[in-house]
Design a protein around this motif. Structure first.
Motif, PDB file in Angstrom:
ATOM      1  N   SER A  53      33.966  91.408  25.583  1.00 23.45           N
ATOM      2  CA  SER A  53      32.796  90.675  26.043  1.00 23.45           C
ATOM      3  C   SER A  53      33.157  89.264  26.477  1.00 23.45           C
ATOM      4  O   SER A  53      34.186  88.710  26.102  1.00 23.45           O
ATOM      5  CB  SER A  53      31.754  90.609  24.923  1.00 23.45           C
ATOM      6  N   ARG A  99      20.041  93.448  17.595  1.00 29.17           N
ATOM      7  CA  ARG A  99      20.706  94.429  18.442  1.00 29.17           C
ATOM      8  C   ARG A  99      19.729  95.501  18.922  1.00 29.17           C
ATOM      9  O   ARG A  99      19.800  95.948  20.063  1.00 29.17           O
ATOM     10  CB  ARG A  99      21.856  95.069  17.673  1.00 29.17           C
ATOM     11  N   ARG A 157      27.764  93.324  32.174  1.00 35.44           N
ATOM     12  CA  ARG A 157      28.034  94.442  31.263  1.00 35.44           C
ATOM     13  C   ARG A 157      27.604  94.105  29.846  1.00 35.44           C
ATOM     14  O   ARG A 157      27.131  94.972  29.106  1.00 35.44           O
ATOM     15  CB  ARG A 157      29.521  94.784  31.320  1.00 35.44           C
ATOM     16  N   ASP A 158      27.772  92.839  29.458  1.00 33.80           N
ATOM     17  CA  ASP A 158      27.242  92.417  28.152  1.00 33.80           C
ATOM     18  C   ASP A 158      25.727  92.593  28.112  1.00 33.80           C
ATOM     19  O   ASP A 158      25.172  93.043  27.111  1.00 33.80           O
ATOM     20  CB  ASP A 158      27.588  90.946  27.894  1.00 33.80           C
ATOM     21  N   GLN A 208      24.918  96.196  27.706  1.00 31.47           N
ATOM     22  CA  GLN A 208      25.174  96.610  26.323  1.00 31.47           C
ATOM     23  C   GLN A 208      24.096  96.102  25.382  1.00 31.47           C
ATOM     24  O   GLN A 208      23.804  96.714  24.354  1.00 31.47           O
ATOM     25  CB  GLN A 208      26.549  96.089  25.870  1.00 31.47           C
ATOM     26  N   ASP A 244      21.085  96.130  26.058  1.00 29.26           N
ATOM     27  CA  ASP A 244      19.875  96.902  26.379  1.00 29.26           C
ATOM     28  C   ASP A 244      18.898  96.084  27.216  1.00 29.26           C
ATOM     29  O   ASP A 244      17.682  96.124  26.983  1.00 29.26           O
ATOM     30  CB  ASP A 244      19.205  97.400  25.095  1.00 29.26           C
ATOM     31  N   ARG A 300      22.037 103.321  34.502  1.00 29.14           N
ATOM     32  CA  ARG A 300      21.318 103.274  33.221  1.00 29.14           C
ATOM     33  C   ARG A 300      19.815 103.193  33.422  1.00 29.14           C
ATOM     34  O   ARG A 300      19.072 103.060  32.451  1.00 29.14           O
ATOM     35  CB  ARG A 300      21.767 102.046  32.416  1.00 29.14           C
TER      36      ARG A 300
END
Length: 385
Positions: free
Chosen positions: A86, A114, A179-180, A183, A185, A285
């Protein structure tokens, strides 16, 4: 001059017309066949290359430029050092729960649980210091402004913000930050960047690491599926040797009068390619993407600097990303310009920027208000899907 795909519609049409004309002439003029056969033999190689590109595309093979792998045009000399993992966050445990903790000191990313609570919208803004709202409070960024507007119309929703603006970032960093966000969401990504790419590639390449011609070749390799297949067959040692900068890196490269312009075009091409890479990952996604053309100051005619050329390239970057991925396009400069004209202004002046690039409080407020309806619509459409 920025189109580099081998199997482009124009290229396919050109090949079809060439072979059709060749066959017609060969049949109508038998005496010319002796001279036509060498010409046809020379054309077999590019024809085979284009057909191979089409077959690999049909088989689902992606070029390096569309994947997460390191490409030929991405040596360490031209980008931030590649590091795994990350760039913005890491998962940390506290009180028995997992949290997304910020690991980049310059980021304004909220520490969030999270796992999202039901009814939550997580909105990420990704880019450079302009997206970060440098010199202002995080609450004054366009991300915070649009979130506040959406919250007013959807009080039942919880709005969580992922401010992924990183001072000094280039598009390679933005991909990793994106991308973080995925990840974490995120429900929607906003891309607002490009000007750092335009400035830094020109500077780095001028130190003779790579000339415009060499960069053009490397970018063409990154866009080719045939090159992707051949690259996978090469030993890592050969790839590392090819990617290394040449000796004499401190000697300025004399590229001619158009060298700087060509490097700017190549930098714009790399930037939109990185945006497209991230947009495709998000769309896989089910996460919508809004790509905003970065705005710049319109100086008076007697100013010592001119931003018109870079403004046009920044708009092209966002337009190209939207056209190739289906991402939603918003012209940030047009938004601010319309607001300035409504107030009687003749140009996009200093009240919208604290320098020639970074939006002021007013600039962020105008951008946030303009983006809010689009972001809200895309979030609702994503929920419906």
């Amino acid at each position: 001059g920025l189109e580099v795909q081998l199997a482009s519609p124009a290229g396919l049409l050109g090949l079809a017309l060439f072979w059709a004309a060749w066959a017609v002439v060969a049949r109508a003029r038998p005496r010319w066949r002796r001279g036509l056969f060498p010409v046809g033999a020379v054309a077999i190689a590019p024809t085979g290359l284009v057909l191979a590109e089409l077959l690999l595309a049909a088989a689902g093979v992606q070029p390096l430029a569309w994947s997460g792998d390191e490409g030929w045009s991405e040596p360490i000399a031209l980008r931030c050092a590649k590091e795994g993992g990350s760039i913005l966050l890491e998962v940390a445990e506290k009180g028995g729960d997992d949290w997304l903790a910020v690991i980049n000191e310059g980021a304004r990313w909220q520490t969030l649980p999270r796992d999202k609570a039901p009814g939550t919208w997580r909105i990420a803004a990704l880019g450079e210091s302009s997206a970060q709202a440098a010199n202002y409070l995080a609450e004054e960024s366009f991300l915070a402004v649009l979130a506040a507007r959406i919250q007013q119309t959807h009080p039942d929703r919880r709005i969580e913000l992922l401010n992924g603006g990183i001072g000094g970032a280039i598009s390679d960093d933005v991909v990793r930050a994106g991308r973080d966000a995925l990840q974490a969401d995120a429900d929607l990504l906003i891309l607002y960047h490009g000007v750092n790419d335009l400035g830094r590639l020109e500077t780095l390449a001028s130190l003779r690491a790579f000339t415009p011609a060499q960069l053009s070749l490397r970018i063409l390799l990154d866009e080719s599926r045939v090159a992707r297949v051949l690259t996978d067959l090469l030993p890592d040692t050969l790839r590392a040797r090819w990617s290394a900068p040449q000796e004499g890196g401190a000697e300025l490269d004399r590229t001619g009068d158009d060298g700087g312009d060509r490097l700017l075009e190549l930098a714009a091409l790399r930037c939109t390619r990185n945006q497209q890479r991230l947009a495709r990952e998000a769309q896989a996604r089910g996460v919508p993407v809004v790509v905003v053309a970065q705005a710049m100051l319109e100086p008076p005619p007697d100013a010592e600097f001119d931003t018109e050329g870079k403004t046009a390239l920044l708009r092209w970057i966002a337009e190209e990303t939207a056209a190739r991925t289906g991402a939603t396009f918003v012209d940030g400069g047009a938004v601010l310009r319309a607001h300035a004209r409504a107030r009687g202004g003749e140009r996009l002046g200093e009240e919208y920027f604290w320098d020639d690039l970074h939006p002021s409080r007013l600039g962020h407020a105008v951008l946030g208000e303009a983006l809010a309806p689009t972001v809200q619509r895309l979030l609702l459409e994503a929920d419906a899907r």
